[in-house]
Design a protein around this motif. Structure first.
Motif, PDB file in Angstrom:
ATOM      1  N   ILE A 175     -13.605  14.132  -0.225  1.00 16.16           N
ATOM      2  CA  ILE A 175     -12.921  12.861   0.030  1.00 16.16           C
ATOM      3  C   ILE A 175     -12.298  12.863   1.426  1.00 16.16           C
ATOM      4  O   ILE A 175     -12.401  11.872   2.170  1.00 16.16           O
ATOM      5  CB  ILE A 175     -11.843  12.607  -1.043  1.00 16.16           C
ATOM      6  N   PHE A 176     -11.656  13.966   1.797  1.00 16.35           N
ATOM      7  CA  PHE A 176     -11.039  14.057   3.121  1.00 16.35           C
ATOM      8  C   PHE A 176     -12.096  13.951   4.225  1.00 16.35           C
ATOM      9  O   PHE A 176     -11.887  13.245   5.225  1.00 16.35           O
ATOM     10  CB  PHE A 176     -10.274  15.375   3.246  1.00 16.35           C
ATOM     11  N   ALA A 177     -13.232  14.620   4.043  1.00 16.77           N
ATOM     12  CA  ALA A 177     -14.303  14.557   5.040  1.00 16.77           C
ATOM     13  C   ALA A 177     -14.830  13.136   5.170  1.00 16.77           C
ATOM     14  O   ALA A 177     -15.066  12.641   6.285  1.00 16.77           O
ATOM     15  CB  ALA A 177     -15.426  15.516   4.659  1.00 16.77           C
ATOM     16  N   PHE A 178     -15.007  12.454   4.035  1.00 15.82           N
ATOM     17  CA  PHE A 178     -15.491  11.068   4.076  1.00 15.82           C
ATOM     18  C   PHE A 178     -14.468  10.156   4.731  1.00 15.82           C
ATOM     19  O   PHE A 178     -14.830   9.239   5.485  1.00 15.82           O
ATOM     20  CB  PHE A 178     -15.795  10.591   2.653  1.00 15.82           C
ATOM     21  N   MET A 179     -13.178  10.383   4.468  1.00 19.44           N
ATOM     22  CA  MET A 179     -12.127   9.567   5.067  1.00 19.44           C
ATOM     23  C   MET A 179     -12.128   9.702   6.589  1.00 19.44           C
ATOM     24  O   MET A 179     -12.035   8.700   7.315  1.00 19.44           O
ATOM     25  CB  MET A 179     -10.775   9.985   4.488  1.00 19.44           C
ATOM     26  N   VAL A 180     -12.240  10.934   7.076  1.00 18.66           N
ATOM     27  CA  VAL A 180     -12.276  11.165   8.527  1.00 18.66           C
ATOM     28  C   VAL A 180     -13.524  10.527   9.129  1.00 18.66           C
ATOM     29  O   VAL A 180     -13.456   9.855  10.181  1.00 18.66           O
ATOM     30  CB  VAL A 180     -12.235  12.672   8.825  1.00 18.66           C
ATOM     31  N   LEU A 181     -14.674  10.724   8.488  1.00 17.76           N
ATOM     32  CA  LEU A 181     -15.923  10.144   8.990  1.00 17.76           C
ATOM     33  C   LEU A 181     -15.852   8.622   9.010  1.00 17.76           C
ATOM     34  O   LEU A 181     -16.317   7.976   9.961  1.00 17.76           O
ATOM     35  CB  LEU A 181     -17.089  10.617   8.125  1.00 17.76           C
ATOM     36  N   ASN A 182     -15.266   8.037   7.970  1.00 15.23           N
ATOM     37  CA  ASN A 182     -15.135   6.582   7.892  1.00 15.23           C
ATOM     38  C   ASN A 182     -14.314   6.047   9.053  1.00 15.23           C
ATOM     39  O   ASN A 182     -14.679   5.048   9.696  1.00 15.23           O
ATOM     40  CB  ASN A 182     -14.492   6.211   6.557  1.00 15.23           C
ATOM     41  N   ASN A 183     -13.197   6.717   9.362  1.00 13.67           N
ATOM     42  CA  ASN A 183     -12.357   6.271  10.477  1.00 13.67           C
ATOM     43  C   ASN A 183     -13.062   6.427  11.821  1.00 13.67           C
ATOM     44  O   ASN A 183     -12.951   5.556  12.696  1.00 13.67           O
ATOM     45  CB  ASN A 183     -11.045   7.062  10.476  1.00 13.67           C
TER      46      ASN A 183
ATOM     47  N   LEU B 276       0.824  -1.204   0.000  1.00 12.77           N
ATOM     48  CA  LEU B 276       0.000   0.000   0.000  1.00 12.77           C
ATOM     49  C   LEU B 276       0.866   1.266   0.000  1.00 12.77           C
ATOM     50  O   LEU B 276       0.523   2.255  -0.657  1.00 12.77           O
ATOM     51  CB  LEU B 276      -0.938   0.003   1.216  1.00 12.77           C
ATOM     52  N   VAL B 277       1.989   1.229   0.718  1.00 16.84           N
ATOM     53  CA  VAL B 277       2.906   2.378   0.700  1.00 16.84           C
ATOM     54  C   VAL B 277       3.483   2.562  -0.702  1.00 16.84           C
ATOM     55  O   VAL B 277       3.596   3.694  -1.203  1.00 16.84           O
ATOM     56  CB  VAL B 277       4.026   2.192   1.743  1.00 16.84           C
ATOM     57  N   ALA B 278       3.839   1.449  -1.353  1.00 21.01           N
ATOM     58  CA  ALA B 278       4.368   1.527  -2.711  1.00 21.01           C
ATOM     59  C   ALA B 278       3.312   2.073  -3.683  1.00 21.01           C
ATOM     60  O   ALA B 278       3.622   2.907  -4.548  1.00 21.01           O
ATOM     61  CB  ALA B 278       4.847   0.157  -3.171  1.00 21.01           C
ATOM     62  N   LEU B 279       2.069   1.623  -3.527  1.00 22.81           N
ATOM     63  CA  LEU B 279       0.991   2.118  -4.387  1.00 22.81           C
ATOM     64  C   LEU B 279       0.741   3.602  -4.147  1.00 22.81           C
ATOM     65  O   LEU B 279       0.509   4.362  -5.097  1.00 22.81           O
ATOM     66  CB  LEU B 279      -0.293   1.321  -4.130  1.00 22.81           C
TER      67      LEU B 279
ATOM     68  N   THR C 153      -5.836   0.592  20.775  1.00 22.19           N
ATOM     69  CA  THR C 153      -4.732  -0.359  20.726  1.00 22.19           C
ATOM     70  C   THR C 153      -3.879  -0.113  19.485  1.00 22.19           C
ATOM     71  O   THR C 153      -4.319   0.517  18.516  1.00 22.19           O
ATOM     72  CB  THR C 153      -5.252  -1.807  20.691  1.00 22.19           C
ATOM     73  N   GLN C 154      -2.663  -0.630  19.531  1.00 16.68           N
ATOM     74  CA  GLN C 154      -1.779  -0.509  18.368  1.00 16.68           C
ATOM     75  C   GLN C 154      -2.376  -1.233  17.168  1.00 16.68           C
ATOM     76  O   GLN C 154      -2.257  -0.766  16.026  1.00 16.68           O
ATOM     77  CB  GLN C 154      -0.400  -1.090  18.703  1.00 16.68           C
ATOM     78  N   GLU C 155      -3.018  -2.358  17.422  1.00 18.69           N
ATOM     79  CA  GLU C 155      -3.606  -3.136  16.326  1.00 18.69           C
ATOM     80  C   GLU C 155      -4.736  -2.355  15.637  1.00 18.69           C
ATOM     81  O   GLU C 155      -4.823  -2.328  14.398  1.00 18.69           O
ATOM     82  CB  GLU C 155      -4.133  -4.471  16.854  1.00 18.69           C
ATOM     83  N   GLN C 156      -5.599  -1.724  16.446  1.00 18.98           N
ATOM     84  CA  GLN C 156      -6.696  -0.948  15.871  1.00 18.98           C
ATOM     85  C   GLN C 156      -6.160   0.265  15.111  1.00 18.98           C
ATOM     86  O   GLN C 156      -6.644   0.585  14.022  1.00 18.98           O
ATOM     87  CB  GLN C 156      -7.661  -0.502  16.968  1.00 18.98           C
ATOM     88  N   LEU C 157      -5.160   0.911  15.689  1.00 24.54           N
ATOM     89  CA  LEU C 157      -4.567   2.072  15.032  1.00 24.54           C
ATOM     90  C   LEU C 157      -3.893   1.670  13.723  1.00 24.54           C
ATOM     91  O   LEU C 157      -3.997   2.380  12.710  1.00 24.54           O
ATOM     92  CB  LEU C 157      -3.553   2.727  15.971  1.00 24.54           C
ATOM     93  N   PHE C 158      -3.241   0.514  13.722  1.00 28.21           N
ATOM     94  CA  PHE C 158      -2.588   0.021  12.513  1.00 28.21           C
ATOM     95  C   PHE C 158      -3.622  -0.323  11.447  1.00 28.21           C
ATOM     96  O   PHE C 158      -3.443   0.026  10.264  1.00 28.21           O
ATOM     97  CB  PHE C 158      -1.747  -1.210  12.853  1.00 28.21           C
ATOM     98  N   TYR C 159      -4.702  -0.979  11.846  1.00 28.80           N
ATOM     99  CA  TYR C 159      -5.751  -1.336  10.888  1.00 28.80           C
ATOM    100  C   TYR C 159      -6.371  -0.080  10.263  1.00 28.80           C
ATOM    101  O   TYR C 159      -6.553  -0.012   9.045  1.00 28.80           O
ATOM    102  CB  TYR C 159      -6.829  -2.181  11.574  1.00 28.80           C
TER     103      TYR C 159
ATOM    104  N   THR D  99      -6.927   4.117   5.860  1.00 31.16           N
ATOM    105  CA  THR D  99      -6.607   5.462   5.367  1.00 31.16           C
ATOM    106  C   THR D  99      -5.622   5.402   4.212  1.00 31.16           C
ATOM    107  O   THR D  99      -5.744   6.137   3.225  1.00 31.16           O
ATOM    108  CB  THR D  99      -6.022   6.311   6.504  1.00 31.16           C
ATOM    109  N   LEU D 100      -4.643   4.506   4.317  1.00 34.15           N
ATOM    110  CA  LEU D 100      -3.629   4.376   3.276  1.00 34.15           C
ATOM    111  C   LEU D 100      -4.236   3.944   1.953  1.00 34.15           C
ATOM    112  O   LEU D 100      -3.726   4.294   0.877  1.00 34.15           O
ATOM    113  CB  LEU D 100      -2.561   3.380   3.729  1.00 34.15           C
ATOM    114  N   LYS D 101      -5.321   3.197   2.008  1.00 36.18           N
ATOM    115  CA  LYS D 101      -5.991   2.772   0.776  1.00 36.18           C
ATOM    116  C   LYS D 101      -6.506   3.960  -0.035  1.00 36.18           C
ATOM    117  O   LYS D 101      -6.543   3.916  -1.265  1.00 36.18           O
ATOM    118  CB  LYS D 101      -7.140   1.812   1.098  1.00 36.18           C
ATOM    119  N   TYR D 102      -6.928   5.021   0.655  1.00 35.19           N
ATOM    120  CA  TYR D 102      -7.355   6.225  -0.066  1.00 35.19           C
ATOM    121  C   TYR D 102      -6.198   6.789  -0.894  1.00 35.19           C
ATOM    122  O   TYR D 102      -6.381   7.162  -2.056  1.00 35.19           O
ATOM    123  CB  TYR D 102      -7.839   7.292   0.922  1.00 35.19           C
ATOM    124  N   PHE D 103      -5.001   6.844  -0.281  1.00 38.47           N
ATOM    125  CA  PHE D 103      -3.835   7.391  -0.975  1.00 38.47           C
ATOM    126  C   PHE D 103      -3.292   6.421  -2.012  1.00 38.47           C
ATOM    127  O   PHE D 103      -2.532   6.827  -2.895  1.00 38.47           O
ATOM    128  CB  PHE D 103      -2.743   7.732   0.031  1.00 38.47           C
ATOM    129  N   ALA D 104      -3.685   5.144  -1.919  1.00 34.26           N
ATOM    130  CA  ALA D 104      -3.216   4.139  -2.870  1.00 34.26           C
ATOM    131  C   ALA D 104      -4.064   4.090  -4.135  1.00 34.26           C
ATOM    132  O   ALA D 104      -3.723   3.356  -5.068  1.00 34.26           O
ATOM    133  CB  ALA D 104      -3.196   2.758  -2.211  1.00 34.26           C
TER     134      ALA D 104
END
Length: 276
Positions: free
Chosen positions: A71-79, A43-46, A110-116, A121-126
């Motif tokens: 898009i930014f508003a939807f991304m924040v709302l989604n998270n 995802l980082v590469a994409l 948790t770290q796991e939830q934050l990572f997920y 979020t990274l998918k939006y940038f990918a």
């Protein structure tokens, strides 16, 4: 006139010089790869490819400010909704718990939830920068030609091109009607109450919709009189031959999809677990 909400932006750049077919294939490849995996490395590469395309196209954030804001508003709302309704999904997914904040009730961070959620979020940038770059660097007629070239029926491809052409036309009509109504004393500024602004904007939207429908009817009649849709195939004046740069982009598209498939096989699923 203000910039178009979403449409072709005429500039000189390496991305503009690519054919619509090559750009469409790399966008499809990025979408497919991002949909297949939650591996942060891919995802980082994409995302890097997406940002590279945006920069190479010489596009600016203000060129598509309205769309990017939505898009930014939807991304924040989604998270926010993910954390509200499934605050422990990350721990269930990765099978471990590393507490960051002991919150009230079940809303522990948790770290796991934050990572997920970082992966979400990274998918939006990918995906989205490449999509916006494609739309901003490809004229509607060439967009239609590229769709038809990869097998989309030309009737549907032409409909997509017409829809993209309508966006700047509708924005132009809205600006014209708005200025005319304001000259007659209609106030849509922040100086009036919100309910008054909504009511006044509706007075602009009604003639805009009626004018748009009339325009659509005129175009449909003109296309019917010219026999559009009678033949099974058609030619495109905006179609261009593939050059070396285009074939390089096509090759990159294949590499992107192949990498996504390979990582799914290596990881034994869509996720790469850094917590084990």
């Amino acid at each position: 006139m203000a910039n178009s909400i979403l449409g072709y932006i005429e500039r000189t750049s390496p991305i503009h010089r690519l054919t619509g077919t090559a750009k469409l294939l790399i966008v499809i490849a990025l979408i497919v790869a991002a949909a297949m995996t939650f591996d942060v490395r891919l995802l980082v590469a994409l995302a890097a490819i997406n940002i590279g395309m945006w920069v190479a196209a010489r596009l600016k954030l203000r060129d598509m400010q309205v769309v990017i804001t939505l898009i930014f508003a939807f991304m924040v709302l989604n998270n926010l909704l993910i954390f509200l309704f499934a605050p422990m999904y990350g721990t269930e997914l990765f099978g471990t718990t590393h507490m960051i904040v002991d919150g009230p009730g079940r809303w522990d961070l948790t770290q796991e939830q934050l990572f997920y959620q970082s992966l979400v979020t990274l998918k939006y940038f990918a995906v989205l920068p490449a999509v916006l770059t494609f739309v901003g660097t490809t004229p509607p007629s060439e967009f239609a030609a590229s769709l038809n070239k990869i097998g989309v029926p030309y009737r549907f491809a032409y409909a997509v091109a017409l829809a993209l052409r309508f966006i700047p036309d509708i924005q132009r009509e809205f600006t014209t009607i708005s200025l005319a109504q304001q000259a007659r004393g209609l106030d849509i500024s922040r100086k009036v109450a919100l309910t008054t602004r909504v009511r006044n904007v509706s007075r602009i939207l009604m003639p805009l919709l009626l004018g748009t429908f009339d325009h659509i009817e005129s175009i449909a009649a003109a296309m019917e009189l010219r026999g559009f849709g009678r033949e099974k195939k058609r030619t495109w004046i905006s179609a261009r031959n593939m050059l070396v740069g285009d074939w390089a982009v096509v090759a990159l598209s294949g590499v992107v999809v192949a990498a996504a498939v390979a990582l799914v096989q290596i990881n034994g699923g869509r996720f790469w677990n850094p917590f084990i």
